[in-house]
Design an enzyme around this catalytic site. Structure first.
Site, PDB file in Angstrom:
ATOM      1  N   HIS A 142      11.094  -7.688  -7.937  1.00 51.61           N
ATOM      2  CA  HIS A 142       9.814  -7.553  -8.650  1.00 51.61           C
ATOM      3  C   HIS A 142       9.978  -6.649  -9.874  1.00 51.61           C
ATOM      4  O   HIS A 142       9.294  -5.636 -10.004  1.00 51.61           O
ATOM      5  CB  HIS A 142       8.740  -6.969  -7.721  1.00 51.61           C
ATOM      6  CG  HIS A 142       8.229  -7.943  -6.715  1.00 51.61           C
ATOM      7  ND1 HIS A 142       7.432  -7.578  -5.657  1.00 51.61           N
ATOM      8  CD2 HIS A 142       8.388  -9.287  -6.607  1.00 51.61           C
ATOM      9  CE1 HIS A 142       7.121  -8.650  -4.936  1.00 51.61           C
ATOM     10  NE2 HIS A 142       7.703  -9.701  -5.476  1.00 51.61           N
TER      11      HIS A 142
ATOM     12  N   ASP B 119       7.845  -7.606   1.843  1.00 49.88           N
ATOM     13  CA  ASP B 119       8.994  -7.285   0.975  1.00 49.88           C
ATOM     14  C   ASP B 119      10.284  -7.344   1.790  1.00 49.88           C
ATOM     15  O   ASP B 119      11.279  -7.938   1.369  1.00 49.88           O
ATOM     16  CB  ASP B 119       8.879  -5.851   0.423  1.00 49.88           C
ATOM     17  CG  ASP B 119       8.016  -5.747  -0.831  1.00 49.88           C
ATOM     18  OD1 ASP B 119       7.502  -6.781  -1.290  1.00 49.88           O
ATOM     19  OD2 ASP B 119       7.861  -4.617  -1.337  1.00 49.88           O
TER      20      ASP B 119
ATOM     21  N   ILE C  67       0.108   0.544  -7.336  1.00 52.73           N
ATOM     22  CA  ILE C  67       0.292   1.518  -8.404  1.00 52.73           C
ATOM     23  C   ILE C  67      -1.001   1.722  -9.205  1.00 52.73           C
ATOM     24  O   ILE C  67      -1.331   2.851  -9.570  1.00 52.73           O
ATOM     25  CB  ILE C  67       1.467   1.089  -9.308  1.00 52.73           C
ATOM     26  CG1 ILE C  67       2.772   1.135  -8.490  1.00 52.73           C
ATOM     27  CG2 ILE C  67       1.571   1.990 -10.528  1.00 52.73           C
ATOM     28  CD1 ILE C  67       3.963   0.476  -9.173  1.00 52.73           C
ATOM     29  N   THR C  68      -1.745   0.653  -9.441  1.00 53.68           N
ATOM     30  CA  THR C  68      -2.976   0.827 -10.225  1.00 53.68           C
ATOM     31  C   THR C  68      -4.028   1.644  -9.458  1.00 53.68           C
ATOM     32  O   THR C  68      -4.781   2.397 -10.079  1.00 53.68           O
ATOM     33  CB  THR C  68      -3.590  -0.516 -10.669  1.00 53.68           C
ATOM     34  OG1 THR C  68      -3.663  -1.374  -9.535  1.00 53.68           O
ATOM     35  CG2 THR C  68      -2.788  -1.173 -11.749  1.00 53.68           C
TER      36      THR C  68
HETATM   37  P1  FAD Z   1       5.600   8.311  -4.588  1.00 54.85           P
HETATM   38  O1  FAD Z   1       5.838   7.140  -5.440  1.00 54.85           O
HETATM   39  O2  FAD Z   1       6.219   8.331  -3.241  1.00 54.85           O
HETATM   40  O3  FAD Z   1       6.069   9.614  -5.393  1.00 54.85           O
HETATM   41  C1  FAD Z   1       6.188  10.873  -4.774  1.00 54.85           C
HETATM   42  C2  FAD Z   1       7.323  11.665  -5.418  1.00 54.85           C
HETATM   43  O4  FAD Z   1       7.309  13.003  -4.930  1.00 54.85           O
HETATM   44  C3  FAD Z   1       8.710  11.107  -5.092  1.00 54.85           C
HETATM   45  O5  FAD Z   1       9.472  10.979  -6.267  1.00 54.85           O
HETATM   46  C4  FAD Z   1       9.309  12.157  -4.159  1.00 54.85           C
HETATM   47  O6  FAD Z   1      10.725  12.243  -4.253  1.00 54.85           O
HETATM   48  C5  FAD Z   1       8.631  13.417  -4.670  1.00 54.85           C
HETATM   49  N1  FAD Z   1       8.607  14.501  -3.680  1.00 54.85           N
HETATM   50  C6  FAD Z   1       8.338  14.392  -2.354  1.00 54.85           C
HETATM   51  N2  FAD Z   1       8.399  15.584  -1.766  1.00 54.85           N
HETATM   52  C7  FAD Z   1       8.719  16.492  -2.732  1.00 54.85           C
HETATM   53  C8  FAD Z   1       8.926  17.887  -2.718  1.00 54.85           C
HETATM   54  N3  FAD Z   1       8.828  18.605  -1.602  1.00 54.85           N
HETATM   55  N4  FAD Z   1       9.254  18.499  -3.883  1.00 54.85           N
HETATM   56  C9  FAD Z   1       9.364  17.780  -5.031  1.00 54.85           C
HETATM   57  N5  FAD Z   1       9.170  16.445  -5.088  1.00 54.85           N
HETATM   58  C10 FAD Z   1       8.842  15.808  -3.958  1.00 54.85           C
HETATM   59  N6  FAD Z   1       2.770  -0.946  -5.646  1.00 54.85           N
HETATM   60  C11 FAD Z   1       2.624  -1.924  -6.561  1.00 54.85           C
HETATM   61  O7  FAD Z   1       1.715  -1.829  -7.386  1.00 54.85           O
HETATM   62  N7  FAD Z   1       3.468  -2.997  -6.599  1.00 54.85           N
HETATM   63  C12 FAD Z   1       4.494  -3.141  -5.713  1.00 54.85           C
HETATM   64  O8  FAD Z   1       5.251  -4.133  -5.767  1.00 54.85           O
HETATM   65  C13 FAD Z   1       4.687  -2.121  -4.740  1.00 54.85           C
HETATM   66  N8  FAD Z   1       5.697  -2.202  -3.860  1.00 54.85           N
HETATM   67  C14 FAD Z   1       5.861  -1.212  -2.942  1.00 54.85           C
HETATM   68  C15 FAD Z   1       6.913  -1.321  -2.025  1.00 54.85           C
HETATM   69  C16 FAD Z   1       7.107  -0.337  -1.069  1.00 54.85           C
HETATM   70  C17 FAD Z   1       8.229  -0.467  -0.083  1.00 54.85           C
HETATM   71  C18 FAD Z   1       6.225   0.779  -1.017  1.00 54.85           C
HETATM   72  C19 FAD Z   1       6.398   1.847   0.023  1.00 54.85           C
HETATM   73  C20 FAD Z   1       5.170   0.877  -1.912  1.00 54.85           C
HETATM   74  C21 FAD Z   1       4.971  -0.111  -2.881  1.00 54.85           C
HETATM   75  N9  FAD Z   1       3.918  -0.037  -3.800  1.00 54.85           N
HETATM   76  C22 FAD Z   1       3.773  -1.016  -4.734  1.00 54.85           C
HETATM   77  C23 FAD Z   1       2.953   1.086  -3.776  1.00 54.85           C
HETATM   78  C24 FAD Z   1       3.311   2.209  -4.773  1.00 54.85           C
HETATM   79  O9  FAD Z   1       4.679   2.474  -4.676  1.00 54.85           O
HETATM   80  C25 FAD Z   1       2.468   3.457  -4.476  1.00 54.85           C
HETATM   81  O10 FAD Z   1       1.110   3.153  -4.706  1.00 54.85           O
HETATM   82  C26 FAD Z   1       2.829   4.657  -5.348  1.00 54.85           C
HETATM   83  O11 FAD Z   1       4.215   4.809  -5.478  1.00 54.85           O
HETATM   84  C27 FAD Z   1       2.271   5.957  -4.784  1.00 54.85           C
HETATM   85  O12 FAD Z   1       2.536   6.959  -5.717  1.00 54.85           O
HETATM   86  P2  FAD Z   1       2.776   8.489  -5.361  1.00 54.85           P
HETATM   87  O13 FAD Z   1       3.154   9.120  -6.638  1.00 54.85           O
HETATM   88  O14 FAD Z   1       1.605   9.012  -4.607  1.00 54.85           O
HETATM   89  O15 FAD Z   1       4.022   8.525  -4.327  1.00 54.85           O
END
Ligand code: FAD
Length: 460
Positions: A55, A159, A376-377
């Site tokens: 993707h 996935d 993501i959105t």
């Molecule tokens: P995350 O993306 O998890 O980011 C959190 C960050 O914090 C990470 O980089 C992590 O390393 C960091 N972190 C954690 N703990 C610490 C710490 N103690 N100190 C410093 N840094 C830290 N959405 C879509 O729109 N399209 C898709 O195709 C899609 N596919 C997906 C596939 C999978 C397998 C998963 C699990 C999710 C998918 N999603 C998809 C959903 C999307 O990934 C999430 O909505 C989004 O990533 C959430 O964002 P976030 O920043 O909250 O978390």
């Protein structure tokens, strides 16, 4: 007041939540400075380590994040584990405001006997493995079996099923790791069951992912028409996206395929199926007790209506043999620091509109704010809201007044502790190296997966 000083803000986590929060803060405050702390050596969270390699279009958000990171009022501080290398109280002392955007790093356990058997793998680890997450590189999933079972019916489950069943040559031009591709080439998995406690009306994947499964080359769907009895009448009242999704399921399960599709399915060597109304009860071991041999499922029926429908066991059980069991029943956030309130039941930081309760100057966004659902959105929208609230508090004088040292203070602490952060230009070097390594094989990149090698490349 803070109106004249430069607001020093830090964001913990460089996934979509961290980057969208930073983007909004920088856009709507002309002087604010934002530091983004990240535990990995590389940015972008689940966009890099979650989103499926086939993707690539989803990963275009990286371009926007890169723009943000290149702003001279923003700095990426990778290789810093907040809660270990630096505490949240230390960050709160150094900055005017701290936003926790650290996602959901754990997987939801099944909590059934046999879960620890070899051959039982969390979808989270499997996804991390094929996407090059350093900590999952030793996973070595055994794909020598005929049947894999995935517990859970969300997008992540689909996935994983798709990656298991896609002809490997179709993944060759993606950023899947070379190691994962090699293992998939040797895979003997022919059938993948995707199991859910509830029924077709409660699946948690979207129509796009379902359509991809139905059209997956060399595979055919297995759906039991009896799971769909009476559904035609009930879908009239459900919201439109759910209705379209259910109609596609229903058609696939009950309609006779056209000539072309029938011919395609007849040639298929692999299959996937959705198993409804089945709740995992026990992982069944091989006779020598060494590995998974199957899963005992409790047959369920539904009670209640709408989205709150619950699955209750009927008393019947069914054993489903498999050599690989992937649990995909959800991600889970961890508490980051004893000083930060955490709701273990909901797996989130308790907050109102992104303000962490009883902790002025502390905010949260993304999965750790809302729970691990949504694309993501969705994460973008909620991160913008957190940023709005923070800027409102800043304007109202609710954040500490007077200058704050920001990174200068943290840098000193980290240096004392022997922690060497990496910068965004460090990432750009790694990025260039990955792209170069992918070029020979026509891949967009070959991900670096070894922390030591990465640090070496950076001269650390
Ligand atoms: P995350 O993306 O998890 O980011 C959190 C960050 O914090 C990470 O980089 C992590 O390393 C960091 N972190 C954690 N703990 C610490 C710490 N103690 N100190 C410093 N840094 C830290 N959405 C879509 O729109 N399209 C898709 O195709 C899609 N596919 C997906 C596939 C999978 C397998 C998963 C699990 C999710 C998918 N999603 C998809 C959903 C999307 O990934 C999430 O909505 C989004 O990533 C959430 O964002 P976030 O920043 O909250 O978390």
């Amino acid at each position: 007041s803070t109106q004249e000083t430069t607001p020093q803000i830090c964001v913990v986590g460089s996934g979509p939540a961290g980057f969208y929060t930073a983007q909004h803060l920088l856009k709507h405050h002309t002087r604010a400075h934002v530091d983004i702390y990240e535990k990995q050596l590389v940015p972008f969270g689940l966009v890099r380590f979650g989103v499926a390699p086939d993707h690539p279009e989803v990963k275009n958000v990286i371009n926007t994040f890169t723009q943000t990171a290149r702003s001279d009022r923003c700095a990426f501080r990778g290789n810093v584990v907040v809660g270990r290398d630096v505490s949240v109280p230390e960050l709160r002392e150094a900055y005017h405001a701290v936003v926790l955007s650290y996602g959901a790093e754990d997987h939801q356990p099944l909590e059934i006997p046999g879960e620890e058997l070899p051959g039982v793998v969390s979808a989270r680890a499997f996804v991390g493995w094929y996407n090059g997450l350093p900590e999952n590189q030793k996973l070595a999933p055994d794909l020598s079996c005929d049947t894999a079972v995935i517990l859970g019916q969300g997008n992540v489950a689909l996935d994983v099923a798709r990656i298991l069943l896609t002809p490997p040559e179709h993944l060759e031009k993606t950023d899947i790791t070379e190691v994962a591709l090699g293992v998939l080439r040797q895979s003997r998995v022919k059938t993948v069951w995707i199991v859910g406690r509830r029924g077709p009306l409660q699946v948690a994947f979207t129509i796009k992912e379902l359509r991809e499964m139905i059209q997956l080359p060399g595979t055919q769907p297995i759906l039991d028409p009896s799971d769909f009895l009476g559904l035609q009448d009930r879908i009239k009242d459900v919201p439109r996206p759910r209705k379209r999704l259910t109609e596609l399921l229903l058609r696939t399960a009950t309609e006779k395929p056209g000539v072309e599709e029938a011919a395609r399915r007849a040639l298929a060597s692999r299959a996937w199926g959705l198993r409804f109304f089945r709740s995992p009860q026990q992982v069944l071991p091989t006779p020598d007790g060494r590995r998974v041999a199957g899963i005992r499922l409790a047959v369920t029926r539904l009670e209640g209506v709408g989205e709150s429908t619950r699955a209750v066991p009927t008393g019947d059980v069914e054993d489903l043999p498999c050599g690989l069991l992937l649990s995909s029943v959800g991600y889970k956030s961890r508490p980051i620091d004893p000083s930060v309130p955490f709701d273990p039941k909901l797996g989130i930081i308790p907050n109102t509109e992104g303000r962490v309760v009883n902790a002025p100057g502390l905010y949260c966004s993304g999965w750790v704010k809302r729970g691990p659902t949504g694309v993501i959105t969705t994460t973008m929208t909620d991160s913008f809201l957190t940023s709005q609230v923070l800027l409102k508090d800043l304007k109202a004088g609710l954040l500490p007044s007077g200058p704050r040292p920001g990174y200068t203070a943290i840098q000193a602490l980290l240096s004392d502790r022997g922690v060497r952060p990496v910068s965004f230009s460090d990432w750009e070097k790694l990025d260039a190296e990955e792209v170069a390594r992918g070029q020979g094989t026509g891949k967009p990149r070959e991900k670096l997966v070894d922390r030591r090698e990465m640090l070496q490349l950076l001269g650390h």
